[in-house]
Design a protein around this motif. Structure first.
Motif, PDB file in Angstrom:
ATOM      1  N   UNK A   1       0.839  -1.165   0.000  1.00 10.60           N
ATOM      2  CA  UNK A   1       0.000   0.000   0.000  1.00 10.60           C
ATOM      3  C   UNK A   1       0.894   1.240   0.000  1.00 10.60           C
ATOM      4  N   UNK A   2       0.518   2.203  -0.828  1.00  6.01           N
ATOM      5  CA  UNK A   2       1.245   3.466  -0.902  1.00  6.01           C
ATOM      6  C   UNK A   2       0.338   4.589  -0.438  1.00  6.01           C
ATOM      7  N   UNK A   3       0.918   5.547   0.260  1.00  6.52           N
ATOM      8  CA  UNK A   3       0.183   6.735   0.674  1.00  6.52           C
ATOM      9  C   UNK A   3       0.622   7.886  -0.213  1.00  6.52           C
ATOM     10  N   UNK A   4      -0.349   8.521  -0.848  1.00  6.35           N
ATOM     11  CA  UNK A   4      -0.065   9.628  -1.750  1.00  6.35           C
ATOM     12  C   UNK A   4      -0.965  10.801  -1.385  1.00  6.35           C
ATOM     13  N   UNK A   5      -0.386  11.989  -1.306  1.00  2.10           N
ATOM     14  CA  UNK A   5      -1.160  13.200  -1.062  1.00  2.10           C
ATOM     15  C   UNK A   5      -1.870  13.584  -2.348  1.00  2.10           C
TER      16      UNK A   5
ATOM     17  N   UNK B   1      -1.674  -2.154  -4.860  1.00  2.00           N
ATOM     18  CA  UNK B   1      -1.390  -2.877  -6.090  1.00  2.00           C
ATOM     19  C   UNK B   1      -2.520  -3.869  -6.305  1.00  2.00           C
ATOM     20  N   UNK B   2      -2.590  -4.477  -7.460  1.00  2.00           N
ATOM     21  CA  UNK B   2      -3.652  -5.447  -7.720  1.00  2.00           C
ATOM     22  C   UNK B   2      -3.587  -6.625  -6.756  1.00  2.00           C
ATOM     23  N   UNK B   3      -2.380  -7.105  -6.456  1.00  3.50           N
ATOM     24  CA  UNK B   3      -2.230  -8.217  -5.528  1.00  3.50           C
ATOM     25  C   UNK B   3      -2.713  -7.845  -4.123  1.00  3.50           C
TER      26      UNK B   3
ATOM     27  N   UNK C   1      -6.955  -7.684   0.326  1.00  6.78           N
ATOM     28  CA  UNK C   1      -7.731  -6.897   1.258  1.00  6.78           C
ATOM     29  C   UNK C   1      -9.223  -6.835   0.907  1.00  6.78           C
ATOM     30  N   UNK C   2      -9.558  -6.838  -0.368  1.00  4.13           N
ATOM     31  CA  UNK C   2     -10.927  -6.564  -0.771  1.00  4.13           C
ATOM     32  C   UNK C   2     -11.630  -7.716  -1.472  1.00  4.13           C
ATOM     33  N   UNK C   3     -11.073  -8.898  -1.398  1.00  2.00           N
ATOM     34  CA  UNK C   3     -11.688 -10.059  -2.067  1.00  2.00           C
ATOM     35  C   UNK C   3     -12.864 -10.606  -1.279  1.00  2.00           C
TER      36      UNK C   3
END
Length: 61
Positions: free
Chosen positions: A1-5, A52-54, A59-61
């Protein structure tokens, strides 16, 4: 997971009219000032989470 402003502005219909992203908070604040010059008080700065897709499948499957 990336955090982006994320800096974004929406028009009166709710459509996004300005969108910029940066991993650096200082650069994001610069984008916010740029946005406010054009769109005044419709600009928002938020910290978004991007997967990312993986990671998304896990997390959301």
């Amino acid at each position: 997971m990336r955090h982006i402003w994320i800096v974004h502005a929406k028009d009166s219909k709710g459509d996004v009219v300005y969108l910029r992203g940066s991993e650096d908070e200082k650069k994001a604040k610069k984008y916010l000032k740029e946005c406010e010059k054009i769109f005044r008080n419709r600009c928002h700065l938020v910290l978004g989470e991007f997967y990312t897709l993986d990671e998304g499948e896990k997390y959301f499957a």
